[in-house]
Design a protein around this motif. Sequence first.
Motif, PDB file in Angstrom:
ATOM      1  N   HIS A   1       0.932  -1.220  -0.094  1.00 25.64           N
ATOM      2  CA  HIS A   1      -0.026   0.022  -0.137  1.00 25.64           C
ATOM      3  C   HIS A   1       0.899   1.152  -0.003  1.00 25.64           C
ATOM      4  N   ILE A   2       0.655   2.114  -1.194  1.00 27.54           N
ATOM      5  CA  ILE A   2       1.363   3.139  -1.012  1.00 27.54           C
ATOM      6  C   ILE A   2       0.957   4.430  -0.998  1.00 27.54           C
ATOM      7  N   ARG A   3       0.847   5.303   0.081  1.00 25.25           N
ATOM      8  CA  ARG A   3       0.107   6.400   0.395  1.00 25.25           C
ATOM      9  C   ARG A   3       0.867   7.295   1.379  1.00 25.25           C
ATOM     10  N   ASN A   4       0.550   8.492   1.502  1.00 24.04           N
ATOM     11  CA  ASN A   4       1.227   9.459   2.197  1.00 24.04           C
ATOM     12  C   ASN A   4       0.475   9.891   3.475  1.00 24.04           C
ATOM     13  N   VAL A   5       1.052  10.482   4.301  1.00 22.95           N
ATOM     14  CA  VAL A   5       0.305  10.677   5.692  1.00 22.95           C
ATOM     15  C   VAL A   5       1.047  11.903   6.261  1.00 22.95           C
TER      16      VAL A   5
ATOM     17  N   ILE B   1      -2.962  13.141   9.454  1.00 21.16           N
ATOM     18  CA  ILE B   1      -4.008  13.191   8.196  1.00 21.16           C
ATOM     19  C   ILE B   1      -3.433  12.728   7.045  1.00 21.16           C
ATOM     20  N   GLU B   2      -4.443  11.982   6.129  1.00 22.76           N
ATOM     21  CA  GLU B   2      -4.019  11.548   4.995  1.00 22.76           C
ATOM     22  C   GLU B   2      -3.963  12.613   3.956  1.00 22.76           C
ATOM     23  N   THR B   3      -2.864  12.473   3.270  1.00 25.81           N
ATOM     24  CA  THR B   3      -2.723  13.768   2.301  1.00 25.81           C
ATOM     25  C   THR B   3      -2.505  13.257   0.723  1.00 25.81           C
ATOM     26  N   SER B   4      -2.387  13.926  -0.244  1.00 26.97           N
ATOM     27  CA  SER B   4      -2.069  13.411  -1.660  1.00 26.97           C
ATOM     28  C   SER B   4      -0.838  12.458  -1.496  1.00 26.97           C
ATOM     29  N   HIS B   5      -0.569  11.820  -2.838  1.00 25.69           N
ATOM     30  CA  HIS B   5       0.694  11.262  -2.649  1.00 25.69           C
ATOM     31  C   HIS B   5       2.030  11.736  -2.723  1.00 25.69           C
ATOM     32  N   LYS B   6       1.696  13.217  -3.301  1.00 23.80           N
ATOM     33  CA  LYS B   6       2.766  13.788  -3.409  1.00 23.80           C
ATOM     34  C   LYS B   6       3.752  13.984  -2.241  1.00 23.80           C
ATOM     35  N   SER B   7       5.166  13.571  -2.386  1.00 26.28           N
ATOM     36  CA  SER B   7       6.123  13.512  -1.231  1.00 26.28           C
ATOM     37  C   SER B   7       6.019  14.768  -0.312  1.00 26.28           C
ATOM     38  N   ASP B   8       6.054  15.857  -0.939  1.00 27.59           N
ATOM     39  CA  ASP B   8       6.179  17.313  -0.283  1.00 27.59           C
ATOM     40  C   ASP B   8       4.691  17.446   0.457  1.00 27.59           C
ATOM     41  N   ASP B   9       3.602  16.734   0.293  1.00 24.70           N
ATOM     42  CA  ASP B   9       2.488  17.148   0.903  1.00 24.70           C
ATOM     43  C   ASP B   9       2.331  16.227   2.222  1.00 24.70           C
ATOM     44  N   GLY B  10       3.305  15.387   2.455  1.00 25.20           N
ATOM     45  CA  GLY B  10       3.184  14.588   3.633  1.00 25.20           C
ATOM     46  C   GLY B  10       4.608  14.555   4.465  1.00 25.20           C
ATOM     47  N   THR B  11       4.649  13.439   5.294  1.00 25.70           N
ATOM     48  CA  THR B  11       5.825  13.363   6.176  1.00 25.70           C
ATOM     49  C   THR B  11       6.558  12.011   5.566  1.00 25.70           C
ATOM     50  N   VAL B  12       5.788  11.434   4.799  1.00 25.60           N
ATOM     51  CA  VAL B  12       6.514  10.051   3.969  1.00 25.60           C
ATOM     52  C   VAL B  12       6.979  10.584   2.570  1.00 25.60           C
ATOM     53  N   ASP B  13       8.460  10.328   2.541  1.00 24.13           N
ATOM     54  CA  ASP B  13       8.665  10.586   0.943  1.00 24.13           C
ATOM     55  C   ASP B  13       8.482   9.451   0.035  1.00 24.13           C
ATOM     56  N   ILE B  14       7.163   9.682  -0.378  1.00 25.61           N
ATOM     57  CA  ILE B  14       6.701   8.658  -1.516  1.00 25.61           C
ATOM     58  C   ILE B  14       7.785   8.342  -2.548  1.00 25.61           C
ATOM     59  N   ALA B  15       8.243   9.434  -3.322  1.00 23.41           N
ATOM     60  CA  ALA B  15       9.298   9.354  -4.204  1.00 23.41           C
ATOM     61  C   ALA B  15      10.374   8.460  -4.089  1.00 23.41           C
ATOM     62  N   GLU B  16      10.759   8.364  -2.522  1.00 21.35           N
ATOM     63  CA  GLU B  16      11.818   7.720  -2.197  1.00 21.35           C
ATOM     64  C   GLU B  16      11.556   6.189  -1.995  1.00 21.35           C
ATOM     65  N   VAL B  17      10.137   5.854  -1.490  1.00 19.88           N
ATOM     66  CA  VAL B  17       9.615   4.725  -1.173  1.00 19.88           C
ATOM     67  C   VAL B  17       9.697   3.986  -2.629  1.00 19.88           C
ATOM     68  N   VAL B  18       9.163   4.574  -3.625  1.00 17.07           N
ATOM     69  CA  VAL B  18       8.752   3.955  -4.989  1.00 17.07           C
ATOM     70  C   VAL B  18      10.396   3.717  -5.274  1.00 17.07           C
ATOM     71  N   ARG B  19      11.300   4.601  -5.216  1.00 12.23           N
ATOM     72  CA  ARG B  19      12.896   4.154  -5.480  1.00 12.23           C
ATOM     73  C   ARG B  19      13.422   3.172  -4.965  1.00 12.23           C
TER      74      ARG B  19
ATOM     75  N   LEU C   1      -5.094   9.792  -9.253  1.00 12.91           N
ATOM     76  CA  LEU C   1      -3.901  10.882  -9.315  1.00 12.91           C
ATOM     77  C   LEU C   1      -2.807  10.287  -8.666  1.00 12.91           C
ATOM     78  N   GLY C   2      -3.185   9.455  -7.473  1.00 11.85           N
ATOM     79  CA  GLY C   2      -2.062   8.918  -6.899  1.00 11.85           C
ATOM     80  C   GLY C   2      -1.435   7.846  -7.648  1.00 11.85           C
ATOM     81  N   ILE C   3      -2.171   7.066  -8.392  1.00  6.53           N
ATOM     82  CA  ILE C   3      -1.539   5.922  -9.405  1.00  6.53           C
ATOM     83  C   ILE C   3      -0.788   6.769 -10.450  1.00  6.53           C
ATOM     84  N   MET C   4      -1.051   7.844 -10.919  1.00  8.51           N
ATOM     85  CA  MET C   4      -0.081   8.409 -12.080  1.00  8.51           C
ATOM     86  C   MET C   4       1.125   9.142 -11.373  1.00  8.51           C
ATOM     87  N   TYR C   5       0.765   9.470  -9.981  1.00 11.28           N
ATOM     88  CA  TYR C   5       2.217  10.131  -9.333  1.00 11.28           C
ATOM     89  C   TYR C   5       3.066   8.724  -9.355  1.00 11.28           C
ATOM     90  N   LEU C   6       2.460   7.745  -8.975  1.00 15.54           N
ATOM     91  CA  LEU C   6       3.466   6.565  -8.766  1.00 15.54           C
ATOM     92  C   LEU C   6       4.009   6.108  -9.769  1.00 15.54           C
TER      93      LEU C   6
END
Length: 357
Positions: free
Chosen positions: A271-275, A284-302, A337-342
């Motif tokens: 499950h890939i999502r940001n918070v 709070i749950e945010t968009s998937h964009k890394s800068d919108d949350g605490t989790v670096d989603i781009a680095e998770v995908v990397r 939108l999250g899928i397209m970011y991933l």
Amino acid sequence: MKMTFRWYGEGNDSVSLKQIKQIPGVEGLVWALHDVPAGEEWPMDKIMEYKRLADEYGFHLEVVESVNVHEDIKLGLPSRDKYIENYKRTIEKLATVGVKVICYNFMPIFDWMRTDLFKEMEDGSTALFFDKAKVLSMSAEELVNNIAGNSAYSMPGWEPERLKHLAPLFEAYKDVTEEDLFNNLQYFLEQVVPVAEQNGIKMAIHPDDPPYSVFGLPRIVTNRDNLARLLKLVDSPSNGLTLCSGSLGANPNNDIPALVREFADRIPFAHIRNVRVYENGDFIETSHKSDDGTVDIAEVVRAYHESGFEGYVRPDHGRHIWDEQCRPGYGLYDRALGIMYLWGVWDGLERIRKGNA
């Protein structure tokens, strides 16, 4: 990376299969029989009905989320054996329609936990929100009424019939420790993992959400050390993880990219999502964009990409945007939108790997 999309079924989801089909790269549905109580064997006719619907749109059904675990199994009661037998038979049935992964959790009483299903954000969208201080000041009954009574859709993990018996459930858990819960999980896995192996299925436990004790209940799928321990309870490729970046990410001490790199060969489903986690512990749950949350989603995908990940992923929860009326956390727009970011991050990494950047 095999992209999937969670779908709750006809009449229980605001999103249609026709709409899901139009999201680029989505190959399969993440599904379950949400009307079958935990502990009961899944009926074959209902399984086949899901397959018929999926086949109509060319989706596979390789990931099930969830075959829920009965509380008696978590509590280690003598009655657990009959529910485990039902679980084994369900595994065998699911294999006949091509299921490869079963996501499940081992959280006492409650599944995921939030205090607000539609918390307004700065941009006017709403999202699932957890107020840590509010949870500390409210009763479990108040929380149940707040969650189960504020959605037009069924809420997995918050079934009214089961939660009507909240007091006896809390009484049953009053002396259950984290060590007890680990022992009960081991007993369960020792029974079901061999059946999963025989049927080409991987069991994938979901982290506790949030990843710490709430209302004094034990929680064990919370951090790196506990993930490593539970994988050793039954050391088999069929004993794996559903690594949820949002659930584990609610504790900033959890380094999600590091967990991906360490456990990649035991993560059949992600499950890939940001918070966004605040200093006071709220999130709070945010968009998937890394800068919108605490989790670096781009680095998770990397981390997944560098690990050669070939498992299943889904975008998990999304915000409620553009006035969409939907199941809390499970609308169409923000998850698409999250899928397209991933895909954007993944495709960029692929181009670099192939020297086409």
